[in-house]
Motif scaffolding. Sequence first.
Motif, PDB file in Angstrom:
ATOM      1  N   PRO A  18       0.926  -1.155  -0.124  1.00 48.57           N
ATOM      2  CA  PRO A  18      -0.044   0.030  -0.004  1.00 48.57           C
ATOM      3  C   PRO A  18       0.893   1.208  -0.051  1.00 48.57           C
ATOM      4  N   ALA A  19       0.436   2.115  -0.892  1.00 45.95           N
ATOM      5  CA  ALA A  19       1.340   3.472  -1.120  1.00 45.95           C
ATOM      6  C   ALA A  19       0.418   4.595  -0.402  1.00 45.95           C
ATOM      7  N   PHE A  20      -0.729   4.521  -0.370  1.00 47.32           N
ATOM      8  CA  PHE A  20      -1.631   5.714   0.267  1.00 47.32           C
ATOM      9  C   PHE A  20      -3.388   5.058   0.326  1.00 47.32           C
ATOM     10  N   TYR A  21      -3.947   5.500   1.028  1.00 46.06           N
ATOM     11  CA  TYR A  21      -5.338   5.151   1.069  1.00 46.06           C
ATOM     12  C   TYR A  21      -6.246   6.406   0.910  1.00 46.06           C
ATOM     13  N   ARG A  22      -7.555   6.314   0.859  1.00 41.62           N
ATOM     14  CA  ARG A  22      -8.606   7.395   0.960  1.00 41.62           C
ATOM     15  C   ARG A  22      -9.709   6.625   1.524  1.00 41.62           C
ATOM     16  N   VAL A  23     -10.445   7.453   2.348  1.00 40.83           N
ATOM     17  CA  VAL A  23     -11.740   7.242   3.108  1.00 40.83           C
ATOM     18  C   VAL A  23     -12.575   7.044   2.041  1.00 40.83           C
ATOM     19  N   LYS A  24     -13.072   5.850   1.987  1.00 41.15           N
ATOM     20  CA  LYS A  24     -14.157   5.524   0.869  1.00 41.15           C
ATOM     21  C   LYS A  24     -15.694   5.965   1.280  1.00 41.15           C
ATOM     22  N   GLU A  25     -15.793   5.331   2.561  1.00 44.57           N
ATOM     23  CA  GLU A  25     -17.364   5.562   2.916  1.00 44.57           C
ATOM     24  C   GLU A  25     -17.171   5.528   4.351  1.00 44.57           C
ATOM     25  N   LEU A  26     -18.545   6.085   5.031  1.00 50.83           N
ATOM     26  CA  LEU A  26     -18.590   5.749   6.674  1.00 50.83           C
ATOM     27  C   LEU A  26     -19.822   4.968   6.741  1.00 50.83           C
TER      28      LEU A  26
END
Length: 578
Positions: A166-174
């Motif tokens: 993994p290089a980075f992530y994003r918050v997809k949903e809550l």
Amino acid sequence: MTEEKGRVSRFLSSLASPFRRRSTPVPQMPLWTTGIQEPVLVQGITIPALYAVSNENLILRTVLTTLQQEIFRRGYYWEKAFHKKCTECEKEYQHDMEVCEECGGETESPDPDQVMYPRWLVEQRNSMDQKFMDILREIEYDLNITDDAFLVVIKEYYLDEESGKPAFYRVKELMRGDPIFMRIIADKRGVRGGRYRVCPLHRDIVRGFHEDEKVCPTCEHKLEDVHYVNTGGSGKTQYFLEGEVVHISKYYPSKLYGRSPVATLWRQAMSLTAMDNYIYTAYSKRRAPRGMISITTDNLESMKSFWKGVDEKLERDPHYIPKIGIESQTGRGGVNWVKFMDTLEEMQYIAVRDEMRQRIASFYGVSNVFMMDTGKSGGLNNEGLQVLVTNRAVEFGHKVYTETLFPRLMEQMEVTDWKLTLYPSEEEDEVTRLRRDEMEVNIAQRMAMLGYQAELLEEGTRDIRFLYKKPEGGMAPQQPGMGMGMGMGGMPGGMPGGMPGRNIPPQLAGAMGGQAMAGMANPGGEGMGMRNRGPAAPQRRGGMSGSPVSSVQQRGPQPGLAEQNMSQMLNARQYRGA
């Protein structure tokens, strides 16, 4: 993926690097065991039972729904965390500052790009077709029932093409986590983790915390510590890493779980439920008769046929009163009434119900006026005080989100320059706000007369606030009433508020200020900063006949040349007329 250390952490690391360190032992709880922690069950009441009684009991659900509606009634908004921030020491300023006062570094404004994606995310619906406000209402409902709420932050990891890590992530949903199935993993001290390790890409590969295997056998990524689990996830346990679940408690925050308010109010809630069932049974067919008539008789064989007839008549008429015959050896008879149940007035049904309702509502801070009960609104129970009490309970609920949940959510989105905040439950009175702004402006005018520079702050969108600074290279601050150009009372134009009178033109106000300055040189005149006592009373003089006498004298500066000439002309005319 690694978290960058802050300025204080880097300083402590550099300071302690040449030394060996020992710390105070952390207290351990002997009742805890490392692994999945279970919430405390009060009197054996399970979490599904708490939700069942909250949904079934009318009074309890009314209180919970009212509190939920008042907390999120006006929604949320984004605001700046600061106006300027130093790029070196990270000191935040709520006013315009070009250079940091502490370290002399440059300052920067909040980055608008930080909030672009989070603003878009909270406006979208998740995979359950829920808005962000719907998730918050569910969380508030969980807090008021179990005192534990779980917000699952679903992240999407982006892999590097070369290493596959993994290089980075994003918050997809809550999404909301169900407290019935969500559990905390902690050690004996209550610290999260310490039992399982899992790969963030391959969640089915789970290893023990003390096993030698530290990397994933599939992608060779480092196994990370597990902090939360979902025991009801499609037949097998789901594991969540640090930052993927946000757990909060409202009424009893502790190292692990909170304490359920409904468990504390369990007897009151169940009593109200039993009272509702009693009323339902009393007005339905299957209920006990109000009483029975007993008749003394010698014929006891008729009892069987009598009871059979009574049962048939009760099926047709639930208000039928049965009559019983009892044999007597003496031959004497009598009729007796045996009462089986009391009336609602005799049992004080309304008073007991109101008392239990008051206990439940007072625990949550919901007043009677919010439950459509305005019958007792006089005196100390008036609507204004009741609204104030509920507003304080709503303000307490707001702090759980603005100080705990939202900051932790923004931390996962790497938002540092902006804050997510809930609007106050009650809108502020417009007249009160204008009066407060007027007072702030008056204070700024007085500070400017003392020699300070007033600068308008831009932190608020509604209220007016000023920052006061000493002038650079200018004159020192002056005392009230000693500045140049001031009139009587120490203010321009002689008005105590620092502004000329409403009906006095600016030219006259300036002339009044000039007269006050001239009065400083006159011992008998009005000095600067002294109270204006008005004109003196007329005086008489018993001088010689024919001497020029002025009829009226006033306090103040000596008359000028033109005024002296005019006075002499008037005295000459009076002398000739005499």
